[in-house]
Design a protein around this motif. Sequence first.
Motif, PDB file in Angstrom:
ATOM      1  N   THR A  66       0.858  -1.192   0.000  1.00 34.28           N
ATOM      2  CA  THR A  66       0.000   0.000   0.000  1.00 34.28           C
ATOM      3  C   THR A  66       0.891   1.238   0.000  1.00 34.28           C
ATOM      4  OG1 THR A  66      -0.066   0.141   2.417  1.00 34.28           O
ATOM      5  CG2 THR A  66      -1.734  -1.237   1.340  1.00 34.28           C
ATOM      6  N   GLU A  67       0.321   2.392  -0.313  1.00 31.55           N
ATOM      7  CA  GLU A  67       1.095   3.633  -0.334  1.00 31.55           C
ATOM      8  C   GLU A  67       1.654   3.959   1.053  1.00 31.55           C
ATOM      9  OE1 GLU A  67       2.121   5.394  -2.877  1.00 31.55           O
ATOM     10  OE2 GLU A  67       1.145   3.938  -4.214  1.00 31.55           O
ATOM     11  N   SER A  68       0.890   3.667   2.091  1.00 31.47           N
ATOM     12  CA  SER A  68       1.379   3.943   3.454  1.00 31.47           C
ATOM     13  C   SER A  68       2.557   3.035   3.808  1.00 31.47           C
ATOM     14  CB  SER A  68       0.256   3.765   4.475  1.00 31.47           C
ATOM     15  OG  SER A  68      -0.236   2.425   4.471  1.00 31.47           O
ATOM     16  N   GLN A  69       2.510   1.769   3.354  1.00 31.46           N
ATOM     17  CA  GLN A  69       3.630   0.853   3.591  1.00 31.46           C
ATOM     18  C   GLN A  69       4.872   1.317   2.846  1.00 31.46           C
ATOM     19  OE1 GLN A  69       1.579  -2.756   2.295  1.00 31.46           O
ATOM     20  NE2 GLN A  69       1.663  -3.590   4.374  1.00 31.46           N
ATOM     21  N   ILE A  70       4.682   1.816   1.624  1.00 34.03           N
ATOM     22  CA  ILE A  70       5.809   2.312   0.838  1.00 34.03           C
ATOM     23  C   ILE A  70       6.423   3.539   1.511  1.00 34.03           C
ATOM     24  CG2 ILE A  70       6.429   3.427  -1.352  1.00 34.03           C
ATOM     25  CD1 ILE A  70       4.389   1.579  -2.731  1.00 34.03           C
ATOM     26  N   SER A  71       5.583   4.450   1.967  1.00 35.04           N
ATOM     27  CA  SER A  71       6.077   5.662   2.636  1.00 35.04           C
ATOM     28  C   SER A  71       6.878   5.311   3.888  1.00 35.04           C
ATOM     29  CB  SER A  71       4.897   6.563   3.023  1.00 35.04           C
ATOM     30  OG  SER A  71       4.225   7.020   1.875  1.00 35.04           O
ATOM     31  N   LYS A  72       6.389   4.328   4.652  1.00 33.08           N
ATOM     32  CA  LYS A  72       7.088   3.920   5.865  1.00 33.08           C
ATOM     33  C   LYS A  72       8.452   3.313   5.527  1.00 33.08           C
ATOM     34  CE  LYS A  72       6.628   1.070  10.018  1.00 33.08           C
ATOM     35  NZ  LYS A  72       5.759   0.099  10.763  1.00 33.08           N
ATOM     36  N   ALA A  73       8.495   2.466   4.479  1.00 32.33           N
ATOM     37  CA  ALA A  73       9.751   1.832   4.085  1.00 32.33           C
ATOM     38  C   ALA A  73      10.773   2.873   3.636  1.00 32.33           C
ATOM     39  CB  ALA A  73       9.500   0.820   2.967  1.00 32.33           C
ATOM     40  N   LEU A  74      10.329   3.851   2.861  1.00 29.66           N
ATOM     41  CA  LEU A  74      11.244   4.891   2.380  1.00 29.66           C
ATOM     42  C   LEU A  74      11.717   5.777   3.526  1.00 29.66           C
ATOM     43  CD1 LEU A  74       9.498   5.908  -0.979  1.00 29.66           C
ATOM     44  CD2 LEU A  74      11.453   4.390  -0.642  1.00 29.66           C
ATOM     45  N   SER A  75      10.840   6.035   4.483  1.00 31.60           N
ATOM     46  CA  SER A  75      11.219   6.831   5.653  1.00 31.60           C
ATOM     47  C   SER A  75      12.302   6.118   6.464  1.00 31.60           C
ATOM     48  CB  SER A  75       9.989   7.083   6.524  1.00 31.60           C
ATOM     49  OG  SER A  75      10.343   7.754   7.719  1.00 31.60           O
ATOM     50  N   LEU A  76      12.136   4.821   6.667  1.00 23.78           N
ATOM     51  CA  LEU A  76      13.145   4.038   7.398  1.00 23.78           C
ATOM     52  C   LEU A  76      14.460   3.987   6.631  1.00 23.78           C
ATOM     53  CD1 LEU A  76      10.927   1.052   8.650  1.00 23.78           C
ATOM     54  CD2 LEU A  76      11.905   2.894  10.034  1.00 23.78           C
ATOM     55  N   ALA A  77      14.366   3.926   5.299  1.00 21.34           N
ATOM     56  CA  ALA A  77      15.579   3.902   4.476  1.00 21.34           C
ATOM     57  C   ALA A  77      16.366   5.199   4.641  1.00 21.34           C
ATOM     58  CB  ALA A  77      15.216   3.685   3.015  1.00 21.34           C
TER      59      ALA A  77
END
Length: 748
Positions: A90-101
């Motif tokens: 989902t878009e929220s999962q993608i945003s979280k992954a990029l934030s952690l990166a």
Amino acid sequence: MKATDTLKKYFGYDAFRNGQEEIIHSILSERDALAVMPTGAGKSICYQVPALMLSGITLVISPLISLMQDQVKSLNEAGIHAAFINSSLTESQISKALSLALKGIYKIIYVAPERLESSGFMNFALNGQISMVTVDEAHCISQWGQDFRPSYLKIVDFIECLPKRPIVSAFTATATEEVKTDIECILKLNQPKIVVTGFDRENLYYSVEHVSGKRKDDFVINYIEKHPQESGIVYCSTRKNADALYEKLRQRKVSVASYHAGMDNETRKRNQDDFIYDRIQVMVATNAFGMGIDKSNVRFVIHYNMPQSMENYYQEAGRAGRDGENSQCILLFSAQDIMINKFLLEKKEFDGVDIQDIELIKQRDAQRLHAMEGYCKMTSCLRNYILGYFGERTSLPCENCGNCHREYSEVDMTTDAKWMINCIAETKGRYGQNIVIGTLIGANRARLREIGAESYKSYGILQNRSESELRLLLDQMIMEGYIVQTNGEYSVLKIGDISALKEADARVIVRKFEERKETLSGSKKRSTDSLTSAGFDLFGKLRELRFAIAKENAVPPYIIFSDKTLIAMCANMPKNRQEMLALPGVGEHKFDKYGAKFLEEIAKFLKEHPNAVLSVQTQEMDEDSRKPKSKGKKGLFYINPEDAKNFAYASYYYISDINDKLNSICSVENVKKLTIYVIWDYLVSAGLTQEQEQEGKIVKQQTQEGLKLGIKTVDKVSQNRGAYQLLMYPEQVQKMIVEYFTGPREEH
């Protein structure tokens, strides 16, 4: 930390495979890289190891969702933080992954090419420290590749938008010379280190079986029932074939699932997971299945139908034996396969391709199909055909494929050929193979009576021949153009150009095999062959433990430990951490997570079987280690100084003469046989000879330096080839060649 230390710590291996270290060194030297390496050769290690050693983030661009998920699971199991960005999130999962990166949590991020243009991902890329962009399945960027994806062209624009150009590395398993050049140019690689490790997968045994109709079903069923514990894939060219075969296997109580584009996503995902997690044994699928599947213990791949290209076949067959264990690649061929593929190519869609390129691509598709047909019908070494297709020079047969294990004889079928032409004339070109062959053998069939075939002069005229012999003859006559088989769903046979067949001395010679020297199992042994019955019992226990752990952690069993690592446990019986870490595939993180359970299972088994011998090593044992000394592959050809004294020099020799004499005087053991190609490569590197294109042909000739040393051109004439030329080499050059091959040489 050194690259080898990183390899051992996270992946559990002591040394790199062929080509890996070159690529890794290039990347760590901040140089672009392009690697063409066969499936199972360890391409992922080539970018994962440097990714851990570079300061920033590595982006791995891949079109394969399943591969991303498998790789990320494997990396996390090895103690490496990684993530993937694709349409399954989902878009929220993608945003979280990029934030952690951005916070430095992830060192490696897998991303689909379509995501590169999204504002969220571009914002991440512009603000993050991108050390390397890795392009996996790089052949997808070339429209001449078999899997061209227009979305891959976005990669170049993405890289150019970054504030600082990262290192760019590209990897593929299937690239012809043309595609390799395309990759380098389109990606704008900067003076890349190019490594081509070769296309040979020595652990794969290739064979082609000429069977048709229901006999294909019988073959598949018999093979699977003879290999009840083995995991395998059966590829079909159409959904209809896949569904029908799946149903027959299911009725035979085979542990089987199916996969094709006509199924809903949920069913496909469930069936794929069942196969990956070892819950089912066999997958029957179209070529929609398998891209990115990293399952290491696939023991056989059977092609129910001929694929459309050698690239497709090499890639699909290459899903067998990724763990290095000996595995089978069997292609079931019938003439109908050609018609099916022609029909499918006619229906091929060209979304995103320029109109002016479509006709060129169609021509390439036709050429690829013709090359695939040649593979199915040839009678010489199958492995050499594959290697030759991808541009590798070969000489001697491999002695480890279906054709090399068959005894062939030549049969003069000229009279039979003329009767076949006569039969097609009598049918007025209205019928296909079954009618023509049935007529010639005098088959008692209602369809033949219906069309009046019993009144033909050719009816029953070749009843002394078997149907398989006549199909072999028919295939050859189609290839030679005497007979034309029309395209379409209902193909018919027509008379082609038979002018040559009318000559008095015309001959049609057919090669047919009499019997196999060895069975389909091939000549090479598997690692499990070294286990005794007790060792195999322990192997079974360890597999059960692995399955339970995998289920508990929701990962495929092979991600815990591969079969090869379990076999090494059985053979070496480790008793502590140090001994377990010495085994291939056991890294520090995996041992900390799972090692104690496997040590406990091994100790329990040894307590219950105190005097059990678990393995019989077929190789010499090192005095200071349980690991067997590997005799390894044969080294490069060389002769000893004493051998060199036995070379009989002459005023002039052809290169073949020099080659034969060097092989005859060589007393060195365990070296490859010398070929004229190796000598020629030396002469080119020494600046004495060269290859030049003249009137569309490659001509071998001497250079000016070669002329000075006395290399001369000799004109020749043969009945078949017409006029041609050969080079002859004087005594001075002979001495240079002998000196070059005296003493051991290193691989380059």
